[in-house]
Design a protein around this motif. Sequence first.
Motif, short mmCIF file in Angstrom:
data_model
loop_
_atom_site.label_atom_id
_atom_site.label_comp_id
_atom_site.label_asym_id
_atom_site.label_seq_id
_atom_site.Cartn_x
_atom_site.Cartn_y
_atom_site.Cartn_z
N THR A 22 -33.31 24.96 10.45
CA THR A 22 -34.36 25.87 10.72
C THR A 22 -34.55 26.13 12.33
OG1 THR A 22 -36.34 24.06 11.23
CG2 THR A 22 -35.63 24.04 9.02
N THR A 47 -36.79 24.83 14.20
CA THR A 47 -36.72 23.88 15.27
C THR A 47 -35.97 22.72 15.12
OG1 THR A 47 -38.19 22.90 13.15
CG2 THR A 47 -39.54 24.12 14.65
N VAL A 48 -35.55 21.81 14.02
CA VAL A 48 -34.42 21.05 13.96
C VAL A 48 -33.92 21.32 12.50
CG1 VAL A 48 -35.66 19.36 15.22
CG2 VAL A 48 -36.10 19.27 12.93
N TYR A 49 -33.01 20.47 12.03
CA TYR A 49 -32.50 20.52 10.61
C TYR A 49 -33.28 19.81 9.97
CZ TYR A 49 -28.26 23.17 11.85
OH TYR A 49 -27.14 24.05 11.91
N GLY A 50 -33.43 20.59 8.77
CA GLY A 50 -34.28 19.75 7.65
C GLY A 50 -33.28 19.24 6.42
N ARG A 101 -36.53 6.36 4.46
CA ARG A 101 -37.90 6.74 5.04
C ARG A 101 -38.84 5.93 4.09
NH1 ARG A 101 -40.13 12.01 7.57
NH2 ARG A 101 -41.98 12.38 6.85
N ASP A 115 -45.09 7.95 4.41
CA ASP A 115 -44.82 8.93 5.42
C ASP A 115 -44.80 10.49 4.81
OD1 ASP A 115 -44.35 10.39 7.96
OD2 ASP A 115 -42.68 9.38 8.50
N PRO A 116 -45.78 11.22 4.89
CA PRO A 116 -45.64 12.39 3.78
C PRO A 116 -44.89 13.85 4.66
CG PRO A 116 -47.64 12.43 5.38
CD PRO A 116 -47.20 11.12 5.69
N VAL A 134 -52.04 18.58 1.96
CA VAL A 134 -50.51 19.08 2.12
C VAL A 134 -50.04 19.76 3.39
CG1 VAL A 134 -50.88 20.95 0.71
CG2 VAL A 134 -48.88 19.86 0.75
N ALA A 135 -48.94 19.32 3.70
CA ALA A 135 -48.59 19.80 4.95
C ALA A 135 -47.65 21.28 4.52
CB ALA A 135 -47.47 19.10 5.82
N ARG A 176 -45.36 24.78 5.93
CA ARG A 176 -45.21 25.80 6.99
C ARG A 176 -44.02 26.52 6.41
NH1 ARG A 176 -41.01 26.10 11.23
NH2 ARG A 176 -39.12 24.62 10.79
N SER A 182 -37.31 16.25 8.85
CA SER A 182 -35.93 16.22 9.76
C SER A 182 -34.90 15.37 9.12
CB SER A 182 -36.43 15.80 11.07
OG SER A 182 -37.06 14.44 11.19
N GLU A 187 -39.69 19.61 17.11
CA GLU A 187 -40.11 20.02 15.48
C GLU A 187 -41.41 20.92 15.67
OE1 GLU A 187 -39.85 17.04 16.78
OE2 GLU A 187 -38.74 15.51 15.59
N SER A 188 -42.01 21.36 14.61
CA SER A 188 -43.05 22.04 14.42
C SER A 188 -44.34 21.45 14.83
CB SER A 188 -43.40 22.67 12.94
OG SER A 188 -43.61 21.33 12.18
#
Length: 354
Positions: free
Chosen positions: A35, A37-40, A60, A64-65, A120-121, A123, A145, A182-183
């Motif tokens: 992406t 920002t960083v790799y997902g 993880r 952690d959502p 919910v997050a 983007r 990430s 990151e975003s």
Amino acid sequence: MHTEVLGIDPVHPDPATIERAAALLRAGEVVVFPTETVYGLGAAALQTGAVKRIFSAKERPFNDPLIVHIAGEDALEQLASSISGQAKLLARAFWPGPLTLILPRSPLVPKLVTAGLETVAVRMPRHPVALALIRAAASPIAAPSANRFMHVSPTTAQHALADLDGRVPLILDGGPSEVGVESTVLDLCSGVPTILRPGGVSLEALRAVLPGVQPPRPGKAVATTVLQSPGQLLTHYAPAVPLLLFDGPEEMMRAAMLAEVRRRLERGEHAGVLVADEDMAAFRDSGALVRTLGDAAAPEQVAAALFAALRALEEEGVQVILSRSFDEHGLGLAIRDRLLKAAGGKVFVPGLQE
Ligand code: TXA
Ligand code: MG
């Protein structure tokens, strides 16, 4: 599991390569993708079994959502139970781009994605590979990430491979991430819009669209005159070696860093330093391994270089990393946040001694 790394053109992604990755996602597998920002580390967001694989590959914790990535605003209706005027305004201004909005969750979103929260997050990334992948998978993609939990986020496919080799079937290599942090995570669910994590969209830019946006609540940053080894407050972005963060007037900050490099050398320890171009001369004969993050007055340069520099110093085998600070304008807020977290919340301010 063998991890395959496939190169892909970041501007005009090859449809056949995208389709291979999308087929894995549809089948409930995870895929690493670039992406801006960083790799997902992505999985089909509405398949609980697939999302579970994200957590196990990263190690993880389930509390952690995850952020759900979409390729068009229509997908928002599927994910959020209501979309406020503020949300629409911000989406129109910053999507596709490095802004994550926290919205009320629709019942379609698995609890695993939101860690049981009623929010919910979401983007919409602006990387052509990410957008093509979401479209081809015909599903929103949940993706944190693509690093092991607690490690520095990956800004190249090689970083992701170093953390996830043997744990994911496929990594799409689209070259280095453009933004490098990151975003920005913006909470739109608790009254006043508040930044939860500073990132690729600056506070200034958000306020130009929505003047009431609040900065992140100050963390547990502790200014100290005494250098201690960090550790107790380590959260995300923790490099594998201790990081000491220095602040204060430039000359004093550099002098304090140089003194610490010498102290370490006397103890037989090798230090790595993270500096800006204008500091390079001062550290030339210091005996430290020096990495510049670019022009201190150009936070986009510093952000793009930061995570790769942390990983590079780790790999060089230094015993400690000393970093200068950067001021908080623009992306500087996110840079400072990541450095502070890497430093366990402590910043060494030599000027405080007086
Ligand atoms: O730039 C990014 O945001 C990257 C790329 C891959 O999109 N993703 C990323 O994801 O950084 P991750 O999982 O490493 O960080 C997501 C952040 C975490 O701090 C998480 O706690 C927060 O977003 N988050 C996710 N859902 C949330 C929610 N419902 N409420 C509050 N915070 C949430
Ligand atoms: Mg992360």
